[in-house]
Each structure stands twice: as C-alpha cells, then as structure tokens.
Motif scaffolding. Structure first.
Motif, short mmCIF file in Angstrom:
data_model
loop_
_atom_site.label_atom_id
_atom_site.label_comp_id
_atom_site.label_asym_id
_atom_site.label_seq_id
_atom_site.Cartn_x
_atom_site.Cartn_y
_atom_site.Cartn_z
N ILE A 447 3.22 9.96 -3.19
CA ILE A 447 3.99 11.20 -3.12
C ILE A 447 3.30 12.24 -3.98
CG2 ILE A 447 6.16 12.29 -3.80
CD1 ILE A 447 6.52 10.75 -1.31
N ARG A 448 3.22 13.47 -3.44
CA ARG A 448 2.56 14.56 -4.17
C ARG A 448 3.62 15.60 -4.56
NH1 ARG A 448 -0.10 19.62 -3.10
NH2 ARG A 448 -2.03 19.83 -4.32
N ALA A 496 -0.95 6.41 -16.79
CA ALA A 496 -0.28 5.18 -17.22
C ALA A 496 0.73 4.70 -16.18
CB ALA A 496 0.41 5.39 -18.56
N MET A 497 1.22 5.64 -15.35
CA MET A 497 2.14 5.28 -14.27
C MET A 497 1.40 5.08 -12.95
SD MET A 497 5.53 7.64 -15.13
CE MET A 497 4.67 9.21 -15.24
N HIS A 498 0.07 4.88 -13.03
CA HIS A 498 -0.78 4.61 -11.87
C HIS A 498 -0.85 5.80 -10.91
CE1 HIS A 498 -0.61 0.58 -13.44
NE2 HIS A 498 0.67 0.48 -13.16
N GLY A 499 -0.78 7.00 -11.47
CA GLY A 499 -0.88 8.20 -10.66
C GLY A 499 -2.04 9.07 -11.08
N THR A 500 -2.11 10.26 -10.50
CA THR A 500 -3.17 11.22 -10.84
C THR A 500 -2.56 12.60 -10.99
OG1 THR A 500 -3.65 11.57 -8.48
CG2 THR A 500 -5.00 9.93 -9.65
N GLU A 516 0.45 13.07 -8.28
CA GLU A 516 0.53 12.07 -7.21
C GLU A 516 0.93 10.73 -7.80
OE1 GLU A 516 -2.63 11.70 -4.45
OE2 GLU A 516 -2.81 13.86 -4.07
N LEU A 517 1.99 10.16 -7.29
CA LEU A 517 2.51 8.88 -7.77
C LEU A 517 2.75 7.95 -6.59
CD1 LEU A 517 5.07 10.20 -10.39
CD2 LEU A 517 3.01 8.90 -10.91
N PRO A 518 2.69 6.62 -6.82
CA PRO A 518 2.89 5.67 -5.72
C PRO A 518 4.29 5.81 -5.12
CG PRO A 518 1.92 4.58 -7.63
CD PRO A 518 2.34 5.94 -8.08
N LEU A 519 4.36 5.75 -3.82
CA LEU A 519 5.63 5.76 -3.11
C LEU A 519 6.32 4.42 -3.31
CD1 LEU A 519 7.46 7.25 -0.98
CD2 LEU A 519 6.12 6.08 0.77
N ALA A 520 7.61 4.46 -3.65
CA ALA A 520 8.37 3.23 -3.87
C ALA A 520 8.63 2.55 -2.53
CB ALA A 520 9.68 3.53 -4.58
N VAL A 521 8.29 1.27 -2.45
CA VAL A 521 8.50 0.50 -1.23
C VAL A 521 9.68 -0.43 -1.45
CG1 VAL A 521 7.48 -1.13 0.39
CG2 VAL A 521 6.05 0.61 -0.71
N GLY A 522 10.61 -0.46 -0.50
CA GLY A 522 11.79 -1.32 -0.65
C GLY A 522 12.61 -0.91 -1.84
N ARG A 523 12.82 0.42 -1.99
CA ARG A 523 13.51 0.94 -3.17
C ARG A 523 14.96 0.47 -3.20
NH1 ARG A 523 13.12 5.25 0.48
NH2 ARG A 523 15.13 6.07 1.12
N SER A 524 15.52 0.48 -4.38
CA SER A 524 16.94 0.19 -4.57
C SER A 524 17.58 1.39 -5.22
CB SER A 524 17.10 -1.05 -5.46
OG SER A 524 16.46 -0.83 -6.71
N ALA A 525 18.86 1.48 -5.13
CA ALA A 525 19.55 2.62 -5.71
C ALA A 525 19.37 2.63 -7.20
CB ALA A 525 21.04 2.56 -5.35
N VAL A 526 19.06 3.76 -7.75
CA VAL A 526 18.84 3.91 -9.18
C VAL A 526 19.87 4.88 -9.71
CG1 VAL A 526 17.22 4.58 -10.95
CG2 VAL A 526 16.38 3.50 -8.88
#
Length: 674
Positions: A447-448, A496-500, A516-526
């Motif tokens: 995600i950007r 540190a959060m594996h983004g750029t 840019e951060l990784p898109l959450a796969v199989g997310r759960s409600a937070v």
C-alpha cells in the motif's frame, strides 16, 4: 563508508600487500625446495618398485587440496568480484578435475590400460594437458589482477559467474579427456610402455616453458599481494615437479617420477595453507569485532540510559511546573511566558526522544509490533492531531483515503511517521496552502500512502541530504522550528516495518512523501486502543488515602507535592532514601507508592524487590517514575512487579489519571488490611 569498504577488501590474501616477513618466508621455502630438487636430480632415473597404492593416495590428496582451494578462491571472488580471482579459482578446479581423469586412466591401476576407454598414451597426454593448463590460468590471473573492473551486480550475479566458470571447466576437462582417450590416435605417441619417446621431450618442454613464463609474468606484475607471492612459490614447485616427473627421469616408477609428484602435492598445498590461515585470522578478527561491537552496544545503551536520565530530570521540573502554572489564574503576559517555557521544553523533549529512537533502531533495540491496521483510521487519527497546526496557517487538509485496506505495521510507529510527515507538510507549506493524503495499491502486494503539499519544493541537489540527521537544508534560517531528525527517524521506522519511504519534489510546486508498507493478508479486526493512561476526568475525583513518594531530587519532590495538591483527599509522605521509604511503607501502609530509580543509598530496583518480598507491602501498587526511557528498562521493571512505569518529564494529567485509577482500584485503604 567507502573507506571502510576499501579497508575490508584489504584483509584478503589476494589484496593484502606482501610484507617483508611473507617475502622472507616464501624465499626460504623456494630455496629449501631448490636444495631438495638439486639433491634428487642426480638420482632421478633410479628405478624403484611399482607402488600402486601411491597413485590413488597422491591423486586423491591432490584433488581434495585443489577443490578446497578452488572453493575458497570462489568465496573471495563472491566478495571482491575480481575477474583475476575467478580465473585462478577456475584453474584450481581444472587441476582437480584433470587429476581425477589422470587417475582413472592410469594403466594398471583400475584396469590393464585404465578406465574411460584409455590407451597407452592417454595418461601421459592428460598429464601434459593438466600441467600446461594450470600455468595458462596463472598467466591470465597475473594479467588481470591489476584490472580494476569488477563483475558488477547483486550477489546472484556472482553466483552466475561461478556457475558458468564451473560449467566451462567441466566441459573443457571432458573435451580434453575425450581427446586423450577416444581421440588418442590423433596425438603423437609420447610413451612406449613405461618409458618416454623422443617426442616427449618437445611436448614436456612446452609445459615447462609455460610454467616458467607464468612465474616470470607473476614476478613482473607488481605490486605483489600475499597470494601472488605464494603463487610464485607454487610455480617454482610446479617447475620442479615437471622437471623431475617428465624431463630428467627415465619413465614411470623411478625416483624422479615419485619425487615430482610429491612436489606437485606440495605445490597444491602452499596456497591452500595460506588461505586456511587467512580464514583462521578472519574468523579470529570476526570474533574480536563481534565482542567489541557487543561491548560498544552495551556502552551505548548505558550512555543512552544515563543521558536520558540526566536530560529528562531537569525537564521534569521545567515542564511539570509550567503545567501547574497553566492551571493557575494568570495574566495574558504570564500565560504567554508559560507557553514559551512549555514550547521550549517540549521541543527539547522531542529532540531527546528522536535521538534515542534513532539510537535504538541502530542498536536493534526498538520494539516493533506488526499487526493489520486499517489505513483510514490511522490516517484520520493523524490528521486530527495536526488540524490545529494547519488551522493556524489556513492550510486545507484533504483526506483522499477511501476503502478498507489494511497494512501490516506498528500502530504507534506508523502514527509517529504520519504525524511527522504531516507536520512537515504544514510547517513548510505556504499560507492558504493544501495538504492531501491519498492511498493507492502499489506493486508486489503493498500500500502506498502519499502526503502531498503545495510548499516551495526541494531542489534536486538537496534530496540526497534529506535523511541526514540534523540536516535541515537551510530551514533553520527561515524561522521554522525543527530538529532535523524527523525524516531520518521516519525512514528508519518505516524500514523497521519492512516498508520504504520515497520523496518526489518540484521546486515551486510542492513535495510528495510516499510510504509503502506491506498489504495485510487475511486481516482481522483491529480495535484502536490507548497505550498510555486514560485522560483524567473533568471533575476532581474523590480520591482518598496515603501516597508515598520515594525521591531524592528536591525539585521533583516539590513538583509532586504541587500535583497532589489538586487531589485534596490524598496525604503525601516523602522519603529521600530507599531504606527510609521501606520503613514508611511498612509503618503507614500507603495505598500507592511512587518510586524513583536513582536513590542515594539503594537502587530503586532493590527497593522494589524488597517491597515485593515483604508480605506487608507486596500488594501495594508501585509506580516507577524515572528519566530512563529505554524499552529494556521498562520491560524489566514491569516484569519485576511494578504496576506502572512513567518517564520524566511527567505529564501532569497523565500522572493524576494514573493515581485516580490506582486509588479507586482498591475498595478499602491498605492500612485496614492485616
């Protein structure tokens, strides 16, 4: 960094200059080999018995030596990317494979004429190919060793080069073996039984000349590295090997035949021994460097802890008393002065926190908890926090984030990054400007998040300095406040959060920062929660009981006295020593104990341990108040039994809210318990 990399390259024998000690040792080995060679020459044609076990033993040792040497040289190539090393490693691999073919075709060893369809000339020609091919590789190495060009590219490119080299060597050895076996009739006869023919002299002379030529070229290609020096020793032994085994002797199984092969084994061992010694030294250096790095990290952690305490302690008084002044009735001029005090104190506190965060990230000590986070919630929360700042300059905040996308990130750290970027977008914008936050899906499942402003932009030549700590690109002369650490910290947190974190800017139009951060796969409600203490209630709670404060700093004692005055139902007891605090805790049974960690007689950790070890005080809630904000310290104290950990400077509202919660948690005063 460039200097450190260059220094790192000089630790290998292929790049380390040969010193006087190495030269003397190499020369001594050459003279000793020459002396033995000269003593054997008169007896080179002396016939000896046919020891069949000698050939497989010698050849096997030779193959193992050369294979290990090739692997070590390929390893150095993987780091240095030197074409010369690639060629030399291929040369050693060539000798190992040729030694295998030579052994399999040796007549009488595994069959009357050898294996692989060998004939009477096969073994001798394989020996010539073998002893002529290696000097050619050494010559190529010598000609390439001063070539500064490297095989560029990522680590995978080196693997491709090594694989290609191995494939070429296998093909070459296979072709030469096929020529010496199936195609032996196309080659002139150089053996008659176990004796040499007249053609043998011209053939072996060619291989001998190649070895001498390799030695001369190596000598002339200066400066000499340690590897060059020992390769010259190898070529000297190689010359002695060929002379004894194929020139000065009469044929197989005489003294020259055996002595030459022993020289060949020694030649294969010299470079291997040097490389193994080098690996041992590198390992020892690595162990030493690791120990030094660990010691440096410990010293750095101790320094950060100490500096955190020394800087936060005076700030505790400055910010704390200024917050109390705000609660009093002040004239406009007085209130403005208090606001300046608070502003300066908060600025210094922000600087301290950012320096500590960067140091923790570099030391790998920062805690990152990745979880699926709804992008819209985090962005809107950050926008709400900067709205007052934007309103003061009439800057429009545009939330263009839609949908229910989630990213894998740490909520607190992502909010910290977005707040910093949004605050910068407002600070460095023009009046009546615009800040827009948008969200799009980028490639490779990410995600950007883009934050675009309409400020003056950043010149292309300044972009490379943007993430340098304390570098403000001249903004310090514009009157805009800042520390120069926010972007450096933000970039490290995003990584540190594996983004750029990227930036694009056009002078006169504005700047866009993209996370840019990784898109959450199989997310759960937070569910958004608060990590800190809830804000205090609007009305003064009916909080009653005794509060014990163990602290030796008079300013901090006075501050807490003033804070507690806003809770008329509380009785404050104070102790400036740990032992006195323990006595008061046992005698008065306070409802809550507030404990500082740095006391004149006992460490706060020891006081906490004694409180938890005494049956009469073990259930009293203990709040640690310290200027040490390092995560490891907080975790340790909470694990040892502290109920809460607050860092200086104290937030008055947060401190009061915590006291309200702890005092109202118990139905009856602790003093009534037995």
């Amino acid at each position: 960094m460039a200097g450190g990399a260059a220094e790192g390259r000089r630790v290998f024998v292929s790049t380390l200059p040969a010193g006087p000690g190495e030269r003397r040792l190499a020369l001594a080995v050459v003279f000793a080999s020459l002396a033995i060679f000269l003593s054997v020459v008169p007896f080179a044609k002396l016939p000896l018995g046919q020891v069949w076990a000698f050939i497989p033993t010698y050849q096997s040792a030779l193959v193992v030596n050369d294979l290990i040497t090739a692997v070590l040289l390929f390893g150095q190539f993987g780091f240095l990317r030197s074409r010369a090393l690639l060629v030399l490693a291929g040369g050693y691999l060539f000798t190992a494979f040729m030694a295998v073919s030579h052994m399999l075709t040796f007549p009488g060893l595994f069959g009357p004429t050898g294996l692989l369809g060998a004939g009477p000339q096969s073994t001798a020609w394989l020996f010539m190919f073998w002893h002529g091919g290696f000097p050619l590789c050494v010559i190529a190495y010598a000609l390439l060793k001063n070539d500064k060009r490297e095989i560029d590219g990522p680590a995978g490119r080196a693997g491709v080069a090594i694989s290609s080299s191995i494939a070429a060597i296998v093909a070459l050895v296979g072709g030469l073996t096929l020529l010496a076996t199936a195609g032996q009739r196309a080659l002139p006869a150089i053996m008659r039984g176990n004796q040499y023919t007249a053609v043998m002299l011209s053939v072996v002379s060619t291989t001998w000349v190649l070895s001498l030529l390799a030695l001369v070229i190596l000598w002339r290609r200066r400066p000499h590295a340690v590897l060059d020096l020992w390769l010259m020793v190898v070529m000297c032994a190689w010359v002695f090997d060929i002379a004894l085994a194929a020139v000065l002797n009469a044929g197989r199984f005489d003294l020259g035949f055996y002595a030459g092969r022993i020289y060949g084994l020694l030649a294969a061992s010299f470079v291997l021994m040097v490389l193994l010694l080098e690996n041992g030294k590198l390992y020892a250096r690595l162990v030493q460097s690791t120990a030094e790095a660990e010691a440096a990290n410990r010293a750095k952690s101790d320094f950060l802890s100490r500096m955190s305490h020394e800087l936060r302690t005076p700030l505790n008084g400055i910010i704390g008393f200024s917050q109390l002044l705000e609660l009093d009735s002040l004239t406009p001029e007085q209130r403005e002065s208090v606001e300046h005090i608070q502003k300066g104190g908060r600025h210094l506190l922000t600087l301290i926190n950012e320096v500590l965060d960067i140091a923790r990230i570099e030391a790998g000590a920062i805690s990152i908890s990745l979880e699926p986070l709804p992008v819209t919630d985090v962005v809107r929360s950050a926008l709400d926090l900067v709205r007052p700042q934007a309103r003061g300059r009439r800057i429009t905040l545009v939330d263009a984030v839609a949908g229910d996308d989630h990213v894998m990130a740490d909520r607190q750290r992502l909010q910290q990054v977005l707040l910093n970027l949004l605050s910068n977008a407002v600070k460095y914008n023009r009046d009546d400007g615009r800040v827009e936050v948008s969200c799009t899906k980028a490639g490779s499942g990410s995600i950007r998040l883009a934050i675009r402003d309409t400020g003056c932009g950043i010149a292309p030549g300044l972009l490379e300095r943007l993430y340098t700590p304390f570098e403000r690109l001249g903004a310090d002369r514009s009157g805009v406040e800042g520390t120069g650490l926010g972007l450096a910290l933000s970039r490290r947190l995003v990584e540190a959060m594996h983004g750029t974190l990227h930036v694009e800017s056009t002078v006169g139009e504005g700047t866009t920062f993209a996370v840019e951060l990784p898109l959450a796969v199989g997310r759960s409600a937070v569910v958004a929660g608060t990590n800190g203490v809830p804000p205090p209630p609007a009305a003064t709670p009916k909080t009653f009981g005794t509060l014990l404060y163990i602290e030796d700093n008079p300013a901090n004692l006075r501050l807490v006295e003033r804070i507690v005055s806003y809770r008329p139902g509380l009785t404050l007891l104070t102790a400036v020593q740990g032992r006195r605090g323990l006595e008061l805790a046992r005698d008065h049974q306070p409802r809550v104990i507030v404990l500082d960690l740095h006391l004149p007689d006992l460490e706060g950790t020891e006081v906490l341990a004694r409180l938890r070890g005494d049956p009469s005080t073990r259930d009293i809630p203990v709040v640690i108040v310290s200027a040490d904000a390092t995560p490891g310290q907080v975790t340790r104290l909470l694990a040892q039994g502290a109920d809460a950990y607050l860092t200086k400077p104290l937030d008055v509202s947060q401190f009061l809210a915590l006291l309200d919660r702890l005092f109202n948690r118990t139905a009856t005063p602790s003093a009534t318990t037995t």
